[in-house]
Design an enzyme around this catalytic site. Structure first.
Site, PDB file in Angstrom:
ATOM      1  N   SER A   4       0.844  -1.202   0.000  1.00 26.89           N
ATOM      2  CA  SER A   4       0.000   0.000   0.000  1.00 26.89           C
ATOM      3  C   SER A   4       0.878   1.249   0.000  1.00 26.89           C
ATOM      4  CB  SER A   4      -0.938  -0.002   1.215  1.00 26.89           C
ATOM      5  OG  SER A   4      -0.214  -0.303   2.398  1.00 26.89           O
ATOM      6  N   ASP A  45       4.669   0.999  11.649  1.00 24.45           N
ATOM      7  CA  ASP A  45       4.541  -0.454  11.862  1.00 24.45           C
ATOM      8  C   ASP A  45       5.691  -0.902  12.763  1.00 24.45           C
ATOM      9  OD1 ASP A  45       4.333  -3.372  11.430  1.00 24.45           O
ATOM     10  OD2 ASP A  45       3.227  -2.873   9.616  1.00 24.45           O
ATOM     11  N   GLY A  98       4.373  -8.033  12.681  1.00 24.73           N
ATOM     12  CA  GLY A  98       3.176  -8.736  12.225  1.00 24.73           C
ATOM     13  C   GLY A  98       2.027  -8.629  13.201  1.00 24.73           C
ATOM     14  N   SER A 123       2.054   1.449  17.284  1.00 24.93           N
ATOM     15  CA  SER A 123       1.193   2.547  16.887  1.00 24.93           C
ATOM     16  C   SER A 123       0.887   3.545  18.017  1.00 24.93           C
ATOM     17  CB  SER A 123      -0.117   1.946  16.340  1.00 24.93           C
ATOM     18  OG  SER A 123      -1.061   2.931  16.094  1.00 24.93           O
ATOM     19  N   HIS A 150      -5.974  -5.888  13.413  1.00 22.15           N
ATOM     20  CA  HIS A 150      -7.399  -5.989  13.106  1.00 22.15           C
ATOM     21  C   HIS A 150      -8.227  -6.570  14.245  1.00 22.15           C
ATOM     22  CE1 HIS A 150      -6.100  -4.642   9.312  1.00 22.15           C
ATOM     23  NE2 HIS A 150      -6.951  -5.271   8.531  1.00 22.15           N
ATOM     24  N   HIS A 197      -9.286  -0.005   5.962  1.00 23.33           N
ATOM     25  CA  HIS A 197      -9.210  -1.198   5.111  1.00 23.33           C
ATOM     26  C   HIS A 197      -9.857  -2.408   5.782  1.00 23.33           C
ATOM     27  CE1 HIS A 197      -6.868  -4.019   2.293  1.00 23.33           C
ATOM     28  NE2 HIS A 197      -7.784  -3.373   1.607  1.00 23.33           N
ATOM     29  N   ASP A 198     -10.227  -3.390   4.952  1.00 21.04           N
ATOM     30  CA  ASP A 198     -10.787  -4.660   5.426  1.00 21.04           C
ATOM     31  C   ASP A 198     -12.118  -4.479   6.142  1.00 21.04           C
ATOM     32  OD1 ASP A 198      -8.476  -6.185   4.475  1.00 21.04           O
ATOM     33  OD2 ASP A 198      -7.405  -5.145   6.077  1.00 21.04           O
TER      34      ASP A 198
HETATM   35  N1  SAH Z   1      -0.961  -2.114   4.380  1.00 21.21           N
HETATM   36  C1  SAH Z   1      -0.292  -3.400   4.228  1.00 21.21           C
HETATM   37  C2  SAH Z   1      -0.836  -4.479   5.111  1.00 21.21           C
HETATM   38  C3  SAH Z   1      -0.765  -4.208   6.580  1.00 21.21           C
HETATM   39  S1  SAH Z   1      -0.896  -5.691   7.525  1.00 21.21           S
HETATM   40  C4  SAH Z   1      -0.295  -3.843   2.752  1.00 21.21           C
HETATM   41  O1  SAH Z   1      -0.606  -3.067   1.865  1.00 21.21           O
HETATM   42  O2  SAH Z   1       0.034  -4.980   2.448  1.00 21.21           O
HETATM   43  C5  SAH Z   1      -0.994  -5.051   9.161  1.00 21.21           C
HETATM   44  C6  SAH Z   1       0.316  -4.554   9.720  1.00 21.21           C
HETATM   45  O3  SAH Z   1       0.005  -3.894  10.955  1.00 21.21           O
HETATM   46  C7  SAH Z   1       1.350  -5.633  10.066  1.00 21.21           C
HETATM   47  O4  SAH Z   1       2.530  -5.406   9.333  1.00 21.21           O
HETATM   48  C8  SAH Z   1       1.594  -5.470  11.573  1.00 21.21           C
HETATM   49  O5  SAH Z   1       2.949  -5.600  11.969  1.00 21.21           O
HETATM   50  C9  SAH Z   1       1.089  -4.070  11.838  1.00 21.21           C
HETATM   51  N2  SAH Z   1       0.615  -3.842  13.195  1.00 21.21           N
HETATM   52  C10 SAH Z   1      -0.327  -4.552  13.878  1.00 21.21           C
HETATM   53  N3  SAH Z   1      -0.537  -4.041  15.096  1.00 21.21           N
HETATM   54  C11 SAH Z   1       0.306  -2.983  15.213  1.00 21.21           C
HETATM   55  C12 SAH Z   1       0.570  -2.026  16.253  1.00 21.21           C
HETATM   56  N4  SAH Z   1      -0.073  -2.071  17.415  1.00 21.21           N
HETATM   57  N5  SAH Z   1       1.508  -1.085  16.025  1.00 21.21           N
HETATM   58  C13 SAH Z   1       2.183  -1.030  14.843  1.00 21.21           C
HETATM   59  N6  SAH Z   1       1.965  -1.882  13.823  1.00 21.21           N
HETATM   60  C14 SAH Z   1       1.042  -2.851  14.005  1.00 21.21           C
HETATM   61 MG    MG Z   2      -5.632  -4.591   5.064  1.00 24.73          MG
END
Ligand code: SAH
Ligand code: MG
Length: 205
Positions: A49, A68, A72, A121, A141, A166-167
């Site tokens: 993205s 991030d 994961g 985050s 999520h 998203h999602d």
């Molecule tokens: N936007 C990406 C997909 C994101 S997947 C694409 O285009 O493919 C969700 C991501 O959120 C993962 O890499 C995970 O490490 C991150 N994530 C989940 N919880 C988080 C948090 N509390 N703080 C920071 N990153 C987080």
């Molecule tokens: Mg997504």
């Protein structure tokens, strides 16, 4: 988006179908041209993205910040649906998507337009004070994690700027309900729905 960037976005590992990525690109570009200011993404993963958004940031002469911890989400861990063995660091046996992000953004020649913030985050959100034109929520999520991202980050969206989630699946059979609950919360808080493309929803603040 030019063909070369599109090809890199399409080839990158991640969770962003091309039609949604293009909609993301258009929405971010429009928001940034209208209200000005940087773009912000929660959930970098391998930068897929980030290429769609980074291309928009460059076109609007601004930058994308992308947050991030690169370890994961729950659903990316071993044994879960979205696990990819390739992103496990053999030294520690933990996920590390940062090298994949680095090579995606390098290949896209977007290093001047995409700024990685490596960390959790919420601590970043607590220290954040810069208004943004566009916020894309695509981090953890689980309901508490996704809602906390909304609560801590959405206030930075400028009036007239865009919040993207998203999602978002209205029906449980199609996917987890947390992003949909966040979308409903945003609507209840006064955000105005703009568009839906696949599971991508955009709203105007
Ligand atoms: N936007 C990406 C997909 C994101 S997947 C694409 O285009 O493919 C969700 C991501 O959120 C993962 O890499 C995970 O490490 C991150 N994530 C989940 N919880 C988080 C948090 N509390 N703080 C920071 N990153 C987080
Ligand atoms: Mg997504």
């Amino acid at each position: 988006m030019d063909d070369q960037l599109l090809a890199i976005a399409r080839a990158a590992k991640g969770f962003m179908p091309d039609d949604e990525g293009l909609a993301l690109h258009e929405a971010a570009l429009a928001a940034s041209l209208v209200v000005g200011g940087p773009m912000l993404e929660i959930g970098t993963y391998c930068g897929k993205s980030g290429v769609y958004l980074g291309a928009a940031a460059r076109a609007a002469s601004t930058v994308l910040f992308t947050v991030d911890h690169h370890r994961g989400s729950e659903e990316n861990q071993s044994g879960w649906e979205h696990h990819d063995l390739e992103v496990v660091d053999p030294r520690t046996n933990r996920m590390d998507t940062l090298p994949f992000f680095r090579s995606t953004i390098e290949a896209a020649d977007l290093e001047d337009a995409v700024v990685a913030i490596v960390g959790y985050s919420l601590p970043v959100a607590r220290a954040w004070a810069t208004p943004v034109s566009f916020l894309f929520i695509d981090g953890g999520h689980a309901l508490d994690v996704a809602m906390a991202d909304y609560e801590h980050w959405a206030k930075n969206v400028k009036a007239g700027g865009t919040l993207a989630i998203h999602d978002v699946f209205e029906h449980e059979a199609d996917g987890g309900q947390a992003p949909f609950k966040v979308w409903q919360r945003a609507v209840a808080d006064g955000y105005e729905p703009i568009a839906a493309v696949g599971s991508l929803r955009t709203l105007r603040r």
